[in-house]
Scaffold this motif. Sequence first.
Motif, mmCIF file in Angstrom:
data_model
loop_
_atom_site.group_PDB
_atom_site.id
_atom_site.type_symbol
_atom_site.label_atom_id
_atom_site.label_comp_id
_atom_site.label_asym_id
_atom_site.label_seq_id
_atom_site.Cartn_x
_atom_site.Cartn_y
_atom_site.Cartn_z
ATOM 1 N N ALA A 41 0.851 -1.198 0.000
ATOM 2 C CA ALA A 41 0.000 0.000 0.000
ATOM 3 C C ALA A 41 0.880 1.240 0.000
ATOM 4 O O ALA A 41 2.091 1.147 0.078
ATOM 5 C CB ALA A 41 -0.896 -0.012 1.242
ATOM 6 N N SER A 42 0.265 2.402 -0.120
ATOM 7 C CA SER A 42 1.094 3.612 -0.189
ATOM 8 C C SER A 42 0.629 4.724 0.741
ATOM 9 O O SER A 42 1.035 5.850 0.583
ATOM 10 C CB SER A 42 1.122 4.129 -1.628
ATOM 11 N N GLY A 43 -0.221 4.442 1.700
ATOM 12 C CA GLY A 43 -0.769 5.479 2.557
ATOM 13 C C GLY A 43 0.217 6.031 3.564
ATOM 14 O O GLY A 43 0.866 5.281 4.280
ATOM 15 N N LYS A 44 0.302 7.344 3.612
ATOM 16 C CA LYS A 44 1.197 7.981 4.580
ATOM 17 C C LYS A 44 0.659 7.838 5.993
ATOM 18 O O LYS A 44 1.419 7.628 6.931
ATOM 19 C CB LYS A 44 1.406 9.441 4.220
ATOM 20 N N ARG A 45 -0.674 7.954 6.141
ATOM 21 C CA ARG A 45 -1.236 7.821 7.486
ATOM 22 C C ARG A 45 -0.971 6.421 8.030
ATOM 23 O O ARG A 45 -0.579 6.268 9.185
ATOM 24 C CB ARG A 45 -2.729 8.124 7.513
ATOM 25 N N SER B 113 6.453 11.336 13.177
ATOM 26 C CA SER B 113 6.164 12.763 13.271
ATOM 27 C C SER B 113 6.582 13.509 12.006
ATOM 28 O O SER B 113 5.830 14.337 11.478
ATOM 29 C CB SER B 113 6.879 13.351 14.494
ATOM 30 N N GLY B 114 7.778 13.217 11.518
ATOM 31 C CA GLY B 114 8.281 13.906 10.326
ATOM 32 C C GLY B 114 7.435 13.619 9.093
ATOM 33 O O GLY B 114 7.127 14.529 8.313
ATOM 34 N N ILE B 115 7.056 12.369 8.905
ATOM 35 C CA ILE B 115 6.230 12.005 7.746
ATOM 36 C C ILE B 115 4.887 12.712 7.837
ATOM 37 O O ILE B 115 4.378 13.252 6.855
ATOM 38 C CB ILE B 115 6.063 10.473 7.661
ATOM 39 N N ARG B 116 4.305 12.701 9.032
ATOM 40 C CA ARG B 116 3.020 13.377 9.239
ATOM 41 C C ARG B 116 3.126 14.871 8.929
ATOM 42 O O ARG B 116 2.277 15.432 8.239
ATOM 43 C CB ARG B 116 2.566 13.167 10.682
ATOM 44 N N LEU C 54 1.924 2.755 11.725
ATOM 45 C CA LEU C 54 2.814 1.610 11.836
ATOM 46 C C LEU C 54 4.101 1.990 12.570
ATOM 47 O O LEU C 54 4.542 1.293 13.488
ATOM 48 C CB LEU C 54 3.133 1.073 10.445
ATOM 49 N N LEU C 55 4.690 3.108 12.192
ATOM 50 C CA LEU C 55 5.917 3.568 12.851
ATOM 51 C C LEU C 55 5.676 3.850 14.332
ATOM 52 O O LEU C 55 6.500 3.499 15.181
ATOM 53 C CB LEU C 55 6.462 4.812 12.146
ATOM 54 N N SER C 56 4.550 4.466 14.643
ATOM 55 C CA SER C 56 4.219 4.734 16.049
ATOM 56 C C SER C 56 4.057 3.436 16.829
ATOM 57 O O SER C 56 4.491 3.334 17.978
ATOM 58 C CB SER C 56 2.932 5.566 16.137
ATOM 59 N N GLY C 57 3.437 2.452 16.193
ATOM 60 C CA GLY C 57 3.275 1.157 16.857
ATOM 61 C C GLY C 57 4.602 0.495 17.147
ATOM 62 O O GLY C 57 4.835 -0.028 18.247
ATOM 63 N N TYR C 58 5.502 0.523 16.168
ATOM 64 C CA TYR C 58 6.831 -0.054 16.394
ATOM 65 C C TYR C 58 7.623 0.763 17.418
ATOM 66 O O TYR C 58 8.423 0.203 18.177
ATOM 67 C CB TYR C 58 7.618 -0.161 15.091
ATOM 68 N N ALA C 59 7.410 2.067 17.478
ATOM 69 C CA ALA C 59 8.082 2.886 18.493
ATOM 70 C C ALA C 59 7.634 2.456 19.889
ATOM 71 O O ALA C 59 8.467 2.290 20.800
ATOM 72 C CB ALA C 59 7.794 4.370 18.257
ATOM 73 N N ARG C 60 6.325 2.254 20.065
ATOM 74 C CA ARG C 60 5.826 1.795 21.369
ATOM 75 C C ARG C 60 6.385 0.415 21.709
ATOM 76 O O ARG C 60 6.743 0.150 22.853
ATOM 77 C CB ARG C 60 4.295 1.757 21.361
ATOM 78 N N LEU C 61 6.439 -0.463 20.705
ATOM 79 C CA LEU C 61 6.994 -1.797 20.933
ATOM 80 C C LEU C 61 8.462 -1.706 21.342
ATOM 81 O O LEU C 61 8.895 -2.365 22.297
ATOM 82 C CB LEU C 61 6.842 -2.664 19.684
#
Length: 127
Positions: A29-33, A63-66, A38-45
């Motif tokens: 997929a190509s969604g930025k959101r 944060s930067g991508i957002r 996904l990145l936030s989830g891996y950060a919490r992990l």
Amino acid sequence: MLSAVSVARGKLDDAQAILNEALERRLTASGKRSSTLLLSGYARLALAQGDPKRAALLAGAASGIRQRAGLQPWPIVRRAETDLVAEGSEALGTDLFSQLFADGEQLSRQDALAEIRDSWPALAHAS
């Protein structure tokens, strides 16, 4: 969100399995959101696994991508990220956490996803 619940319950293997599946789907997929979630989830992990440096880098990447895409985090995501920043800053010290977060903000979406694959050896096949 399922991974966040698993992390909160201390079921880190379940959280990683959920995130790994999401990563594999994300690669088609190509969604930025979806990338930022996904990145936030891996950060919490990463933080739950005792790796606040990786958590800071991945949270910064989200944060930067957002920011570059002009997206706002959902309220529940904003709260979780605020908690992650507080816990990461406490673990590393504010200066180091802030530097790693800023480094993450500079990563492209592709580089941030590559960081995930490189950081979790079980994901090498997901490239």
